[in-house]
Design a protein around this motif. Sequence first.
Motif, PDB file in Angstrom:
ATOM      1  N   ARG A 119       1.062  -1.283   0.279  1.00  0.00           N
ATOM      2  CA  ARG A 119       0.215   0.000   0.070  1.00  0.00           C
ATOM      3  C   ARG A 119       0.452   1.413   0.113  1.00  0.00           C
ATOM      4  N   ASP A 120       1.898   1.292   1.169  1.00  0.00           N
ATOM      5  CA  ASP A 120       2.827   2.371   0.840  1.00  0.00           C
ATOM      6  C   ASP A 120       3.076   2.505   0.094  1.00  0.00           C
ATOM      7  N   ALA A 121       3.871   1.429  -0.651  1.00  0.00           N
ATOM      8  CA  ALA A 121       4.470   1.480  -2.132  1.00  0.00           C
ATOM      9  C   ALA A 121       3.872   2.094  -3.408  1.00  0.00           C
ATOM     10  N   PHE A 122       2.196   1.872  -4.049  1.00  0.00           N
ATOM     11  CA  PHE A 122       1.231   2.280  -4.074  1.00  0.00           C
ATOM     12  C   PHE A 122       1.267   3.752  -3.750  1.00  0.00           C
ATOM     13  N   VAL A 123       1.101   4.258  -2.855  1.00  0.00           N
ATOM     14  CA  VAL A 123       0.940   5.563  -2.470  1.00  0.00           C
ATOM     15  C   VAL A 123       1.821   6.377  -3.027  1.00  0.00           C
ATOM     16  N   GLU A 124       3.111   5.891  -2.858  1.00  0.00           N
ATOM     17  CA  GLU A 124       4.236   6.554  -2.962  1.00  0.00           C
ATOM     18  C   GLU A 124       3.887   6.698  -4.843  1.00  0.00           C
ATOM     19  N   ALA A 125       4.022   5.676  -5.214  1.00  0.00           N
ATOM     20  CA  ALA A 125       4.099   5.363  -6.793  1.00  0.00           C
ATOM     21  C   ALA A 125       2.800   6.418  -7.231  1.00  0.00           C
ATOM     22  N   VAL A 126       1.816   6.503  -7.093  1.00  0.00           N
ATOM     23  CA  VAL A 126       1.008   7.933  -7.184  1.00  0.00           C
ATOM     24  C   VAL A 126       1.182   9.047  -6.984  1.00  0.00           C
ATOM     25  N   ASN A 127       1.960   9.573  -5.776  1.00  0.00           N
ATOM     26  CA  ASN A 127       2.308  11.065  -5.527  1.00  0.00           C
ATOM     27  C   ASN A 127       3.575  10.899  -6.689  1.00  0.00           C
ATOM     28  N   TYR A 128       4.384  10.258  -7.063  1.00  0.00           N
ATOM     29  CA  TYR A 128       4.816  10.382  -8.011  1.00  0.00           C
ATOM     30  C   TYR A 128       4.501  10.721  -9.356  1.00  0.00           C
ATOM     31  N   ALA A 129       3.666   9.967  -9.923  1.00  0.00           N
ATOM     32  CA  ALA A 129       3.000  10.238 -11.231  1.00  0.00           C
ATOM     33  C   ALA A 129       2.815  11.412 -11.505  1.00  0.00           C
ATOM     34  N   LEU A 130       1.679  11.684 -10.217  1.00  0.00           N
ATOM     35  CA  LEU A 130       1.491  12.613  -9.959  1.00  0.00           C
ATOM     36  C   LEU A 130       1.510  14.195  -9.288  1.00  0.00           C
ATOM     37  N   ASP A 131       3.185  14.077  -8.985  1.00  0.00           N
ATOM     38  CA  ASP A 131       3.125  15.231  -8.491  1.00  0.00           C
ATOM     39  C   ASP A 131       4.331  15.520  -9.444  1.00  0.00           C
ATOM     40  N   TYR A 132       5.889  14.633  -8.165  1.00  0.00           N
ATOM     41  CA  TYR A 132       6.993  15.176  -8.466  1.00  0.00           C
ATOM     42  C   TYR A 132       7.539  13.963  -9.649  1.00  0.00           C
ATOM     43  N   GLY A 133       6.632  13.263 -10.174  1.00  0.00           N
ATOM     44  CA  GLY A 133       7.570  12.560 -11.043  1.00  0.00           C
ATOM     45  C   GLY A 133       8.411  13.168 -12.702  1.00  0.00           C
ATOM     46  N   TYR A 134       8.680  12.461 -13.100  1.00  0.00           N
ATOM     47  CA  TYR A 134       8.998  12.387 -14.831  1.00  0.00           C
ATOM     48  C   TYR A 134       9.833  13.949 -15.177  1.00  0.00           C
ATOM     49  N   SER A 135       9.091  14.997 -14.925  1.00  0.00           N
ATOM     50  CA  SER A 135       9.627  16.276 -15.100  1.00  0.00           C
ATOM     51  C   SER A 135       9.360  17.362 -13.868  1.00  0.00           C
ATOM     52  N   SER A 136       9.650  18.463 -13.860  1.00  0.00           N
ATOM     53  CA  SER A 136       9.538  19.885 -12.742  1.00  0.00           C
ATOM     54  C   SER A 136       7.700  20.088 -13.645  1.00  0.00           C
ATOM     55  N   HIS A 137       7.396  20.773 -12.662  1.00  0.00           N
ATOM     56  CA  HIS A 137       5.837  21.691 -12.774  1.00  0.00           C
ATOM     57  C   HIS A 137       5.934  22.521 -13.857  1.00  0.00           C
ATOM     58  N   PRO A 138       4.934  22.509 -14.689  1.00  0.00           N
ATOM     59  CA  PRO A 138       4.496  23.118 -15.737  1.00  0.00           C
ATOM     60  C   PRO A 138       4.678  24.756 -15.228  1.00  0.00           C
ATOM     61  N   GLN A 139       4.534  26.091 -15.989  1.00  0.00           N
ATOM     62  CA  GLN A 139       5.001  27.444 -16.311  1.00  0.00           C
ATOM     63  C   GLN A 139       4.440  28.034 -17.246  1.00  0.00           C
ATOM     64  N   SER A 140       3.840  29.292 -16.968  1.00  0.00           N
ATOM     65  CA  SER A 140       3.243  29.998 -17.074  1.00  0.00           C
ATOM     66  C   SER A 140       4.601  30.376 -17.864  1.00  0.00           C
ATOM     67  N   SER A 141       4.541  30.482 -19.360  1.00  0.00           N
ATOM     68  CA  SER A 141       5.791  31.633 -19.964  1.00  0.00           C
ATOM     69  C   SER A 141       5.386  32.702 -19.901  1.00  0.00           C
ATOM     70  N   PHE A 142       6.252  33.514 -20.405  1.00  0.00           N
ATOM     71  CA  PHE A 142       6.175  35.128 -20.922  1.00  0.00           C
ATOM     72  C   PHE A 142       4.760  35.102 -21.620  1.00  0.00           C
ATOM     73  N   LEU A 143       4.857  34.365 -22.850  1.00  0.00           N
ATOM     74  CA  LEU A 143       4.028  33.905 -24.172  1.00  0.00           C
ATOM     75  C   LEU A 143       2.689  34.215 -23.405  1.00  0.00           C
ATOM     76  N   ASP A 144       2.550  32.726 -22.010  1.00  0.00           N
ATOM     77  CA  ASP A 144       1.054  33.244 -22.128  1.00  0.00           C
ATOM     78  C   ASP A 144      -0.192  34.034 -20.880  1.00  0.00           C
ATOM     79  N   GLU A 145       1.373  35.198 -20.212  1.00  0.00           N
ATOM     80  CA  GLU A 145       1.274  36.419 -19.231  1.00  0.00           C
ATOM     81  C   GLU A 145       0.897  37.348 -21.005  1.00  0.00           C
ATOM     82  N   PHE A 146       1.561  37.389 -21.813  1.00  0.00           N
ATOM     83  CA  PHE A 146       1.055  38.352 -22.656  1.00  0.00           C
ATOM     84  C   PHE A 146      -0.409  38.037 -23.088  1.00  0.00           C
TER      85      PHE A 146
END
Lengths: 331, 482
Positions: B290-317
């Motif tokens: 169970r714990d490993a699964f919870v960890e895997a879920v948080n990894y998949a949803l949150d900090y896994g694979y890449s950093s969080h997407p940010q709005s770029s300058f173009l988006d702000e514009f």
Amino acid sequence: MAGASLRVCQYLFRTGARLRLCGIYSGRLPLGYAVSSIFLPLTHLRYKSNSAITSAPIQNSKEVTNARVTVGDGGVSNVPHLRSSSNDAEVAKFAAIAETWWDFDGPFKPLHLMNPTRVSFIRSALCRHFRKDPFSIRPFEGLKIIDVGCGGGILSESLARMGACVTGIDVVDKNINIAQIHAGLDPLTSSIEYICATAEQLVTANRQFDAVLALEVIEHVADPSDFCESLSALVVPGGATVISTVNRSMRAYATAIVAAEYLLNWIPKGTHQWSKFLTPEELVLILQRASISVEEMAGFVYQPLTGQWSLSDDTSVNFIAFGVKGTTATN
Amino acid sequence: MPKRSFSDVEFKEGSNSGSCEMNEVMSSTITKDEEYDIAIVGGGMVGLALACRLSSMPLTKELSVAIIDSNPALKSRVHFKKDEVPHPRVSTLTPATISFFKEVGAWEYIEQHRHAYFDQMQVWDYSGLGYTRYHARDVGKEYLGCVVENMVLCDALLSCLQVLFFSYPVQPMGDSSRVASSGNTIEPTHNGSSVKLCLSNGKNLYAKLVVGADGAKSHVREMAGLKTTGWNYPQNAVICTVEHSVENHCAWQRFLPSGPIALLPIGDKFSNIVWTMTPEESSTHKSMTRDAFVEAVNYALDYGYSSHPQSSFLDEFVHRISSLSGYGTASMAEHFQVPLKVTDLVSERMTFPLSLRHALEYASKRVVLVGDAAHVVHPLAGQGVNLGFGDAAALSEVIDEGLRVGADIGELSLLKRYERERQAANLTMMAVLDGFQKAYLMDFAPLNFLRAVAFHGAQFITPLKRNIVSYAMGEQKWPLFT
């Protein structure tokens, strides 16, 4: 360009102008437009004269009552002015394709497609007239209805499922047989009474009904005004009559004859004769003379994109009329 | 006179004393073979919804309907116990479905049990290049959808049927064996005006119309000879219920290399996970702790694979321009939010193979298919059962129209009208979903970039976003072209 001239023609004909418009037609419009405008003055005369005049050589008004009588009245007509409305050529046309009545993709496909629309008009008109509940599953419970020219029973079965006590008559024996066989398949429709007879024969048998329906029949009879007299005699005073037919208009020629019979092959060639069509005004007059006052009229419009018919105010091609027989019965 | 048949004496449970006598009298005259107008094979969500809808319309409620299902709970109404922990099998209902339920009168039952409206949705992928946030206020609505457990849905529909039962002869009849196994056959009767159903408990039933609502492996579809087309996805879905420390009000979906993971609120600080992955991964994830699964879920949803997407300058514009012109949406201003941390796994993990299936024809003489029997889609947009409810609504409308003109309800032309309407809508949705599924399967840099562009586009191009939201909510019939 063609579309614009078409709209102009339609507008003019609807407002009753009788102009020769051959000159402004573009070559793309059906040939019938130009040709049939010649017929107009001649056919216009026919219904003002007595029924002895015929316009086309192949049709003869028969004076003799139909020999195939299955209504037990002894074969003697005691209402001599009601001549038989049947017509040998028309009978033969329908007898030839009788087996295909219940084939939804066969020659009667347009009738099957049109049936729901006709029935919804009939349902609303009759429910209103007889004060029945339109939200009931069997609103016609207790009503005696006759379907004149029932054919294979397409309309009769729909009415029976709505609770009516239905009698269906037709002059083509084959049609009655097929209708009987098909109606026997479903317990809801097996109570329909099918008779091979003309309307006049039922009049002589003194049958009366709450509602008389003659849909897509009057354009096939020998004499429309005599036919309407028979229909009127079959209705109880204060009862309902529903008649539907094709309008005798330019557009109807192009649609119901040229397009439907020759171009799209929906119905066999020669099913309809343009000269036998009635305009709504003529139908109203004929019914008035038979002491039926027309209260409601609607048109049917075909939507080619969805392949469905719908009710509309446009009576220029197919139209249906609902009339009520006067309560001061005169005969 | 509408046919009322109270064939099974033990079914008197729901009726009051007044009609008990009628039962006794009637049951002595009932023959072994019974006739109904409509036989719904399959008492799942869509089958029950169809029965409810038929019973709520003035004309169709006078038809006699039988529901055939092997689930004994349908027949004897065991009172639904509110579980502590939500069951993993849930459905996301679109507002269109919710209004269908309200029309039928079943929504009030659902509101008495656990359900979760959500008004926000965030979609992003593993590349961290873009994200899209949707808000119900973008299209001027209160909520994007509601997540309800399947058991709650079935129970609500059954309660609704019970209430209507007094004026409506619906016969849920349990079989002694599952409908899917052999022993049940459907054959046309000799006169062609009804269909004979031979149930596995020896009973025979005659019906004018048979509705196949028996799911993806539909027996009715097989017996009617209706062919299907489709393919199996190389993916399984793992579903479970998880817990958070606070309430979740947003639906989160992240597209990962092997498939999307979705976190849907279910109410009471619980959320439902639908995680699509390869079959090997799914068996690993199912068997890990169970714990490993919870960890895997948080990894998949949150900090896994890449950093969080940010709005770029173009988006702000773009955002500033559109907010100045007043043409923006509320969700454009929202930055990427980190999904809620999962604290615990509270239910068992279930896995299902995923596929796309579509029946080439929904109707043949006297037989019609609704729900999963007609179409099976990928769960990535939560549309599957909503399409089924749409089928139920459309079929009941068509039957109503048919009755209005005295037609035989099993007539093929009537059923084809239903098929025309629903096939078009279902195929469109299936094409959209299948497109998404394929677009996200490939890890290829230019494609990743295109997907990021798509995310940014959906986030900042208001008409596109409004179209997407309206279509997904069921408010709009066709994507894009209205």
